[in-house]
Each structure stands twice: as structure tokens, then as C-alpha cells.
Design an enzyme around this catalytic site. Structure first.
Site, PDB file in Angstrom:
ATOM      1  N   ASN A 156     -10.395  -3.507  -6.854  1.00 34.77           N
ATOM      2  CA  ASN A 156      -9.553  -2.545  -7.591  1.00 34.77           C
ATOM      3  C   ASN A 156     -10.043  -2.258  -9.014  1.00 34.77           C
ATOM      4  O   ASN A 156      -9.620  -1.282  -9.634  1.00 34.77           O
ATOM      5  CB  ASN A 156      -8.089  -3.005  -7.633  1.00 34.77           C
ATOM      6  CG  ASN A 156      -7.363  -2.839  -6.311  1.00 34.77           C
ATOM      7  OD1 ASN A 156      -6.388  -3.534  -6.041  1.00 34.77           O
ATOM      8  ND2 ASN A 156      -7.826  -1.922  -5.466  1.00 34.77           N
ATOM      9  N   ASP A 212       0.822  -1.216   0.000  1.00 32.94           N
ATOM     10  CA  ASP A 212       0.000   0.000   0.000  1.00 32.94           C
ATOM     11  C   ASP A 212       0.858   1.269   0.000  1.00 32.94           C
ATOM     12  O   ASP A 212       1.959   1.281   0.563  1.00 32.94           O
ATOM     13  CB  ASP A 212      -0.912  -0.015   1.243  1.00 32.94           C
ATOM     14  CG  ASP A 212      -2.048   0.982   1.115  1.00 32.94           C
ATOM     15  OD1 ASP A 212      -2.323   1.449  -0.011  1.00 32.94           O
ATOM     16  OD2 ASP A 212      -2.664   1.299   2.151  1.00 32.94           O
TER      17      ASP A 212
HETATM   18  C1  FPP Z   1      -2.057  -0.091  -3.310  1.00 32.55           C
HETATM   19  O1  FPP Z   1      -1.569   1.238  -3.266  1.00 32.55           O
HETATM   20  C2  FPP Z   1      -1.458  -0.779  -4.463  1.00 32.55           C
HETATM   21  C3  FPP Z   1      -2.159  -1.399  -5.450  1.00 32.55           C
HETATM   22  C4  FPP Z   1      -3.636  -1.466  -5.468  1.00 32.55           C
HETATM   23  C5  FPP Z   1      -1.493  -2.030  -6.608  1.00 32.55           C
HETATM   24  C6  FPP Z   1      -0.238  -2.789  -6.325  1.00 32.55           C
HETATM   25  C7  FPP Z   1       0.402  -3.146  -7.610  1.00 32.55           C
HETATM   26  C8  FPP Z   1       1.728  -3.101  -7.879  1.00 32.55           C
HETATM   27  C9  FPP Z   1       2.760  -2.814  -6.865  1.00 32.55           C
HETATM   28  C10 FPP Z   1       2.224  -3.330  -9.282  1.00 32.55           C
HETATM   29  C11 FPP Z   1       2.200  -4.706  -9.838  1.00 32.55           C
HETATM   30  C12 FPP Z   1       2.749  -5.778  -8.962  1.00 32.55           C
HETATM   31  C13 FPP Z   1       3.617  -6.769  -9.306  1.00 32.55           C
HETATM   32  C14 FPP Z   1       3.712  -7.906  -8.386  1.00 32.55           C
HETATM   33  C15 FPP Z   1       4.481  -6.760 -10.498  1.00 32.55           C
HETATM   34  P1  FPP Z   1      -2.579   2.442  -3.542  1.00 32.55           P
HETATM   35  O2  FPP Z   1      -2.641   2.693  -4.995  1.00 32.55           O
HETATM   36  O3  FPP Z   1      -3.905   2.161  -2.918  1.00 32.55           O
HETATM   37  O4  FPP Z   1      -1.836   3.615  -2.794  1.00 32.55           O
HETATM   38  P2  FPP Z   1      -2.502   4.853  -2.037  1.00 32.55           P
HETATM   39  O5  FPP Z   1      -3.210   4.284  -0.839  1.00 32.55           O
HETATM   40  O6  FPP Z   1      -1.328   5.694  -1.665  1.00 32.55           O
HETATM   41  O7  FPP Z   1      -3.424   5.530  -3.008  1.00 32.55           O
END
Ligand code: FPP
Length: 243
Positions: free
Chosen positions: A70, A22
Site C-alpha cells: 500500500n 476492501d
Molecule cells: C482497501 O480498500 C482498504 C485499505 C487499503 C485501507 C484500509 C484502512 C482503513 C479502513 C482505515 C484505517 C483502519 C483502522 C483499523 C482504524 P481500497 O482502498 O483498495 O478500496 P477500492 O478497492 O474500492 O479502491
């Protein structure tokens, strides 16, 4: 105070670490970048942490890459995450045997593109050829959805053979995580302190570690700090302390 606890190499290393990656969006915003840049940076950190887990003697690393919820994000953000996952699986097909990393994708694969599903099939086939560290990447994954899908599969088997009694071990075998030990340590960077529908069944006895560090800033030292805290925890599984 986690900063003062020293990591002990080789001692009480968690067999299975789960991570809610996150903070990608906030990391990008702080730099005046689009959220998608945060996901790109986050996927590089995932690669680094997977190698570190393997080298520290962890057997399984499970990460939450894309939840069933998501899909409600802006379409360009969804497309970017899917592209990053696609790229990761493509690269893994070339490197996973060399790097000795097995890969499993957990989640409802029916919701993924045919291309992504084909890549998952290929990485499954490669993973079946050797033993050792395994990275589990959760895509189109939700804990409740996983339990429902498992219950439906069990119900179908029960209809065919009602003599099979259901217990925890049997039910576990219907989950996406079949054959994988439950997580010992769940790490959530990004400042929130909740489980967000991740590995609900499997985390029954996991130790939780929360940190304000945003996922793209997460380092191998942060990983060791989390393991050091885990090493201090007294895991009782509902029993009383024996020492
Ligand atoms: C949460 O942070 C993150 C996600 C929903 C996506 C995670 C995906 C990746 C790291 C990329 C692909 C992964 C691999 C394994 C290659 P957020 O977007 O909710 O962050 P925020 O809370 O700061 O908005």
C-alpha cells in the site's frame, strides 16, 4: 444462499475472524468523494465490527489496514490512512481497558513512524494487563514478508542453538501472530475473491466468505450473515466426514 441461513447465537461462533477491509475507494467514488473519505468511513465500520465481534463471543478479530504494497498508493492517501491509524491508537489508549478490548499491531513495525511505534508500545502494555477479546490490526503487513521475517529470526536462533528442531508450532511462534489461534473465518467484502498476501500461513484451514458489499457499507447484520454461513460449513481439515 446466504440470505436464507439464520445466524445461531452462541453456537459455533468462530474464535477468530479475519477481514480484508476492501472497497473503501469505490464507496467514496460512488458518492463523488475523495478516496480518503472512504478510508475514514471504513475505520468507523471497523470500530463497530470490533465491538460486535466482542459482544458475539469472538475472541480475535484481525483486520488488514495497510499492506506492505500500500506504500505505492498516492502519498495523500497513505498519509490519511496513517493518520486514521494514529487516531485509532490514541483513542484506544483512553478507551480499551474500559471497553475490554486488547489490541495488537501486526506487521513490520520498523517501517512505521516513531510516533506510531510508540503508540503500539503503549497499547501493548495496556493489553498485557487483562484478558479477553483482542483486535489485531495489520499495518505494513504482508503474509510473505511476515514469513520471511520469521524465518530470519529462526535462523538467528538456530545459529545460536542448532539443537532446536523446527516444526509448525515452533515456526508459528516466530510469526507476528504468535499465540493467536488461526483464523476460522476470513471475510472479504468489496467483490474480489483473493487473499492478497494476507495471513498466508494462518489461513491454511480458514473458511472463506466473500461478499460484494463494500467495506464502509458492511454492517453487524452482514457480520452475522457471514457467521451464519460459517456455522453451516463442514470443516474436515483433510479428514473424511465422521457423521
Ligand atoms: C482497501 O480498500 C482498504 C485499505 C487499503 C485501507 C484500509 C484502512 C482503513 C479502513 C482505515 C484505517 C483502519 C483502522 C483499523 C482504524 P481500497 O482502498 O483498495 O478500496 P477500492 O478497492 O474500492 O479502491
Amino acid at each position: 444462499m446466504p440470505d436464507k441461513i439464520a445466524y445461531a447465537a452462541g453456537e459455533r461462533i468462530p474464535r477468530h475472524i479475519a477481514i480484508i477491509m476492501d472497497g473503501n475507494g469505490r464507496w467514496a467514488r460512488k458518492r463523488g468523494l475523495p478516496r480518503t473519505a472512504g478510508h475514514a468511513a471504513g475505520s468507523e465500520v471497523f470500530r463497530k465490527i470490533a465491538y460486535a465481534c466482542r459482544d458475539l463471543g469472538v475472541e480475535h478479530l484481525t483486520v488488514y489496514a495497510f499492506s506492505t504494497e500500500n506504500w505505492k498508493r498516492p502519498s495523500d492517501e497513505v498519509a490519511t490512512i496513517m493518520k486514521l491509524l494514529n487516531k485509532y491508537l490514541h483513542e484506544s489508549i483512553e478507551t480499551m481497558a474500559r471497553d475490554h478490548i486488547r489490541l495488537r499491531v501486526m506487521g513490520d513495525l520498523n517501517g512505521l513512524s516513531p510516533e506510531l511505534r510508540a503508540l503500539v508500545h503503549e497499547t501493548d502494555e495496556i493489553s498485557a494487563t487483562y484478558e479477553g477479546f483482542q483486535a489485531n490490526v495489520c499495518i505494513n503487513y504482508g503474509g510473505r514478508d511476515e514469513i520471511l521475517r520469521a524465518a530470519r529470526r529462526y535462523a538467528a536462533d538456530y545459529a545460536a542453538d542448532p539443537s532446536v528442531a523446527l516444526d509448525e508450532a515452533r515456526f508459528s511462534a516466530y510469526l507476528d501472530s504468535a499465540g493467536i489461534p488461526d483464523p476460522d473465518l476470513l471475510i472479504r467484502p468489496g467483490g474480489e475473491q483473493r487473499i492478497s498476501n494476507f495471513l498466508l500461513w494462518q489461513c491454511a484451514y480458514a473458511e472463506f466468505y466473500f461478499t460484494d458489499v463494500l467495506w464502509p457499507d458492511f454492517t453487524v447484520d452482514e457480520l452475522k450473515k457471514a457467521i451464519a454461513v460459517f456455522q453451516q460449513r463442514d470443516r474436515r481439515y483433510g479428514k473424511v466426514k465422521t457423521t
